[in-house]
Design a protein around this motif. Sequence first.
Motif, PDB file in Angstrom:
ATOM      1  N   UNK A   1       0.550  10.635 -31.771  1.00 60.14           N
ATOM      2  CA  UNK A   1      -0.589   9.697 -31.513  1.00 60.14           C
ATOM      3  C   UNK A   1      -0.675   9.416 -30.206  1.00 60.14           C
ATOM      4  N   UNK A   2       0.471   9.080 -29.502  1.00 58.90           N
ATOM      5  CA  UNK A   2       0.428   8.889 -28.194  1.00 58.90           C
ATOM      6  C   UNK A   2      -0.235   9.967 -27.366  1.00 58.90           C
ATOM      7  N   UNK A   3       0.227  11.106 -27.773  1.00 56.53           N
ATOM      8  CA  UNK A   3      -0.484  12.167 -26.881  1.00 56.53           C
ATOM      9  C   UNK A   3      -2.108  12.495 -27.072  1.00 56.53           C
ATOM     10  N   UNK A   4      -2.275  12.018 -28.290  1.00 60.29           N
ATOM     11  CA  UNK A   4      -3.909  11.989 -28.781  1.00 60.29           C
ATOM     12  C   UNK A   4      -4.600  10.716 -27.889  1.00 60.29           C
ATOM     13  N   UNK A   5      -3.811   9.745 -27.710  1.00 65.30           N
ATOM     14  CA  UNK A   5      -4.614   8.740 -26.977  1.00 65.30           C
ATOM     15  C   UNK A   5      -4.711   9.241 -25.728  1.00 65.30           C
ATOM     16  N   UNK A   6      -3.641   9.523 -25.065  1.00 63.42           N
ATOM     17  CA  UNK A   6      -3.769  10.045 -23.539  1.00 63.42           C
ATOM     18  C   UNK A   6      -4.779  11.357 -23.329  1.00 63.42           C
ATOM     19  N   UNK A   7      -4.813  11.962 -24.267  1.00 65.43           N
ATOM     20  CA  UNK A   7      -5.906  13.195 -24.153  1.00 65.43           C
ATOM     21  C   UNK A   7      -7.375  12.524 -24.169  1.00 65.43           C
TER      22      UNK A   7
ATOM     23  N   UNK B   1      -5.957  17.243 -17.971  1.00 66.70           N
ATOM     24  CA  UNK B   1      -6.411  17.201 -19.360  1.00 66.70           C
ATOM     25  C   UNK B   1      -5.692  18.558 -20.178  1.00 66.70           C
ATOM     26  N   UNK B   2      -5.658  19.757 -19.459  1.00 70.67           N
ATOM     27  CA  UNK B   2      -4.895  20.710 -19.938  1.00 70.67           C
ATOM     28  C   UNK B   2      -3.213  20.505 -20.125  1.00 70.67           C
ATOM     29  N   UNK B   3      -2.703  19.701 -19.029  1.00 74.21           N
ATOM     30  CA  UNK B   3      -1.337  19.777 -19.418  1.00 74.21           C
ATOM     31  C   UNK B   3      -0.912  18.768 -20.404  1.00 74.21           C
ATOM     32  N   UNK B   4      -2.102  17.786 -20.660  1.00 77.85           N
ATOM     33  CA  UNK B   4      -1.646  17.089 -21.634  1.00 77.85           C
ATOM     34  C   UNK B   4      -1.930  17.691 -23.086  1.00 77.85           C
ATOM     35  N   UNK B   5      -2.832  18.503 -23.135  1.00 79.18           N
ATOM     36  CA  UNK B   5      -2.994  19.558 -24.188  1.00 79.18           C
ATOM     37  C   UNK B   5      -1.892  20.250 -24.530  1.00 79.18           C
ATOM     38  N   UNK B   6      -1.223  20.730 -23.483  1.00 83.61           N
ATOM     39  CA  UNK B   6       0.368  21.749 -23.562  1.00 83.61           C
ATOM     40  C   UNK B   6       1.224  20.515 -24.325  1.00 83.61           C
ATOM     41  N   UNK B   7       1.333  19.613 -23.649  1.00 82.18           N
ATOM     42  CA  UNK B   7       2.389  18.563 -24.450  1.00 82.18           C
ATOM     43  C   UNK B   7       1.877  18.293 -25.820  1.00 82.18           C
ATOM     44  N   UNK B   8       0.872  18.250 -26.153  1.00 83.29           N
ATOM     45  CA  UNK B   8       0.299  17.908 -27.657  1.00 83.29           C
ATOM     46  C   UNK B   8       0.368  19.141 -28.460  1.00 83.29           C
ATOM     47  N   UNK B   9       0.283  20.567 -27.816  1.00 81.64           N
ATOM     48  CA  UNK B   9       0.717  21.775 -28.653  1.00 81.64           C
ATOM     49  C   UNK B   9       2.032  21.645 -28.879  1.00 81.64           C
ATOM     50  N   UNK B  10       2.980  21.533 -27.928  1.00 84.47           N
ATOM     51  CA  UNK B  10       4.342  21.686 -28.277  1.00 84.47           C
ATOM     52  C   UNK B  10       4.900  20.851 -29.528  1.00 84.47           C
TER      53      UNK B  10
ATOM     54  N   UNK C   1     -10.111  12.284 -21.090  1.00 75.18           N
ATOM     55  CA  UNK C   1     -11.578  12.939 -21.273  1.00 75.18           C
ATOM     56  C   UNK C   1     -12.613  11.903 -20.895  1.00 75.18           C
ATOM     57  N   UNK C   2     -12.069  10.937 -21.523  1.00 72.62           N
ATOM     58  CA  UNK C   2     -13.326   9.943 -21.118  1.00 72.62           C
ATOM     59  C   UNK C   2     -13.285   9.367 -19.725  1.00 72.62           C
ATOM     60  N   UNK C   3     -12.119   9.477 -19.061  1.00 71.48           N
ATOM     61  CA  UNK C   3     -12.043   9.044 -17.536  1.00 71.48           C
ATOM     62  C   UNK C   3     -12.385  10.135 -16.613  1.00 71.48           C
ATOM     63  N   UNK C   4     -12.865  11.218 -17.077  1.00 68.60           N
ATOM     64  CA  UNK C   4     -13.367  12.321 -16.240  1.00 68.60           C
ATOM     65  C   UNK C   4     -12.423  12.718 -15.376  1.00 68.60           C
TER      66      UNK C   4
ATOM     67  N   UNK D   1     -10.752  27.802 -17.132  1.00 73.22           N
ATOM     68  CA  UNK D   1      -9.571  26.898 -17.293  1.00 73.22           C
ATOM     69  C   UNK D   1      -9.493  25.879 -16.134  1.00 73.22           C
ATOM     70  N   UNK D   2      -9.242  24.726 -16.590  1.00 74.21           N
ATOM     71  CA  UNK D   2      -9.071  23.717 -15.402  1.00 74.21           C
ATOM     72  C   UNK D   2     -10.494  22.952 -15.348  1.00 74.21           C
ATOM     73  N   UNK D   3     -11.493  23.251 -16.012  1.00 73.67           N
ATOM     74  CA  UNK D   3     -12.585  22.790 -15.697  1.00 73.67           C
ATOM     75  C   UNK D   3     -12.985  21.636 -16.871  1.00 73.67           C
ATOM     76  N   UNK D   4     -13.703  20.722 -16.773  1.00 72.04           N
ATOM     77  CA  UNK D   4     -14.049  19.840 -17.530  1.00 72.04           C
ATOM     78  C   UNK D   4     -15.340  20.270 -18.453  1.00 72.04           C
ATOM     79  N   UNK D   5     -15.516  19.575 -19.738  1.00 72.75           N
ATOM     80  CA  UNK D   5     -16.738  20.100 -20.536  1.00 72.75           C
ATOM     81  C   UNK D   5     -17.758  20.024 -19.714  1.00 72.75           C
ATOM     82  N   UNK D   6     -18.183  18.990 -18.899  1.00 69.75           N
ATOM     83  CA  UNK D   6     -19.530  18.910 -18.090  1.00 69.75           C
ATOM     84  C   UNK D   6     -19.553  20.254 -17.139  1.00 69.75           C
ATOM     85  N   UNK D   7     -18.203  20.498 -16.502  1.00 69.42           N
ATOM     86  CA  UNK D   7     -18.483  21.549 -15.709  1.00 69.42           C
ATOM     87  C   UNK D   7     -18.672  22.786 -16.190  1.00 69.42           C
ATOM     88  N   UNK D   8     -18.278  23.138 -17.559  1.00 70.31           N
ATOM     89  CA  UNK D   8     -18.365  24.042 -18.271  1.00 70.31           C
ATOM     90  C   UNK D   8     -19.768  24.266 -18.616  1.00 70.31           C
TER      91      UNK D   8
END
Length: 203
Positions: free
Chosen positions: A46-52, A65-74, A56-59, A97-104
């Motif tokens: 739950x904490x990792x979801x909140x951080x993720x 964001x990828x590093x948080x995603x890795x922790x969440x995956x673990x 994202x909302x903080x741009x 990789x390493x790009x935000x949704x807006x950049x993609x």
Amino acid sequence: TLQPFADKYSAAWQSIVRLIAILTDYEKLVTIQHRFPAKFQLKSRERLYAEYKAAGESNLPGFVIDSISDELAETIYMDDVDGLIKYRVKKDHAPFQGKTKEEIMMLLTQPETLKETKVLYIYFDQIFTELEMEDGTDFYLRPYDDRKEMIEEKVLEFMDKLDEQAQEALLLIQGQEGAGAADDNPEDDPKNGADPAKDNNPQ
């Protein structure tokens, strides 16, 4: 401290993956690594979801964001070795990789972005699904270069299919336009000088 437990967990994980590699004859083709960060912390899902979400909302930069995603995956795949392997392999080959949704989204609209990269991003999950169906789970245990080559071949297949669909759509549009032009031909309209009665009057 939790570090001894972390070391034992990593050792067990590597032993399981090594056994899988031996059984599938990939022992000499893969490098097996697993370790926790030096500052070992246990965060709830739950904490990792909140951080993720907050990241994202903080741009924040994509790599954060990828590093948080890795922790969440673990956390998500803690008891699923195969799932974690698939996650890491997919991440290795994911474009932008390493790009935000807006950049993609911006990169996808740029003509400078390779078509192959765009196709891989848009059809990423479908490409991996087909590769897994064709090669089984062995695909995820192959060396990086082998996987890369197979992915590139699959991308070319998708590009060929897209080109065929575009050609078929163009022919369909041209056919409809041709039919419309025939319907609009004034020479075929009785109101524009043609006399059906006269044309049908035998000599």
